[in-house]
Design a protein around this motif. Sequence first.
Motif, PDB file in Angstrom:
ATOM      1  N   ASN A 105      21.442 -28.740 -10.408  1.00 17.28           N
ATOM      2  CA  ASN A 105      20.126 -29.399  -9.817  1.00 17.28           C
ATOM      3  C   ASN A 105      20.418 -30.084  -8.602  1.00 17.28           C
ATOM      4  O   ASN A 105      21.795 -31.134  -9.200  1.00 17.28           O
ATOM      5  CB  ASN A 105      19.426 -30.509 -10.495  1.00 17.28           C
ATOM      6  N   CYS A 106      20.157 -31.200  -7.614  1.00 18.18           N
ATOM      7  CA  CYS A 106      20.447 -32.602  -6.925  1.00 18.18           C
ATOM      8  C   CYS A 106      18.990 -33.349  -6.668  1.00 18.18           C
ATOM      9  O   CYS A 106      18.591 -32.986  -6.131  1.00 18.18           O
ATOM     10  CB  CYS A 106      20.717 -31.860  -5.684  1.00 18.18           C
ATOM     11  N   ASP A 107      19.447 -34.789  -6.775  1.00 13.35           N
ATOM     12  CA  ASP A 107      18.331 -35.293  -6.122  1.00 13.35           C
ATOM     13  C   ASP A 107      19.085 -36.407  -5.607  1.00 13.35           C
ATOM     14  O   ASP A 107      20.182 -36.627  -5.526  1.00 13.35           O
ATOM     15  CB  ASP A 107      17.278 -36.997  -7.299  1.00 13.35           C
TER      16      ASP A 107
ATOM     17  N   SER B  99      17.825 -27.805  -5.351  1.00  8.63           N
ATOM     18  CA  SER B  99      18.416 -27.022  -5.844  1.00  8.63           C
ATOM     19  C   SER B  99      19.264 -25.889  -6.051  1.00  8.63           C
ATOM     20  O   SER B  99      18.928 -25.415  -4.545  1.00  8.63           O
ATOM     21  CB  SER B  99      17.676 -26.627  -7.513  1.00  8.63           C
TER      22      SER B  99
ATOM     23  N   HIS C 135      14.142 -34.157  -4.344  1.00 10.81           N
ATOM     24  CA  HIS C 135      15.479 -33.110  -4.986  1.00 10.81           C
ATOM     25  C   HIS C 135      15.302 -31.879  -4.281  1.00 10.81           C
ATOM     26  O   HIS C 135      14.477 -30.692  -3.615  1.00 10.81           O
ATOM     27  CB  HIS C 135      14.437 -32.573  -6.315  1.00 10.81           C
TER      28      HIS C 135
END
Lengths: 111, 120
Positions: free
Chosen positions: A22-24, A74, A72
């Motif tokens: 995951n990455c925000d 992913s 977000h």
Amino acid sequence: DQQVKQNSPSLSVQEGRISILNCDYTNSMFDYFLWYKKYPAEGPTFLISISSIKDKNEDGRFTVFLNKSAKHLSLHIVPSQPGDSAVYFCAAGSGTYKYIFGTGTRLKVLA
Amino acid sequence: DTAVSQTPKYLVTQMGNDKSIKCEQNLGHDTMYWYKQDSKKFLKIMFSYNNKELIINETVPNRFSPKSPDKAHLNLHINSLELGDSAVYFCASSQDPGGGPTKRAKNIQYFGAGTRLSVL
């Protein structure tokens, strides 16, 4: 202020299962996103990308999903293989040559 | 045949010294970059050159001076090295990205293997 965040420093997954990284991000101006994979003592290598006009991009076992409203993205790896064990960086950019990178997530795929 | 090559791979030096890291790409790309990865693993851009012209210059001490003799080379010279300069430095290159997200595919950056600088 870290504009791109990968909140999980590490992840372990059994071989054959799905890996979800995951990455925000905080900057709504970002319109292009990339995932890089890095092995020890090597530079990051490009894996897959997605532009803001899409919400999904698929390349073989790798799929990137983008949720703009949640800021977000992913990366899904299915099925995970031991050779996928590496550090994964997400990066985001907006109309320039400059990308902002996250701090990476170390994926370990267990045989 | 390595696409983006950096030398040296390791560099150990004393505080106050001046050192250079060299980078060469054989991909025919127009744009080259220097990144710094610090102890917290942040990968931050320092400089970028497009066709030998400086286009990105982040907040980097002026002890760091990039030099691009041609578009295939981007060297990094560091004067008066300090302990805090210890990091891994990555060189990268990409084609001229053009504009808009649909053209951004050209700006896939290809990285060298990194130079681990240790300042003692």
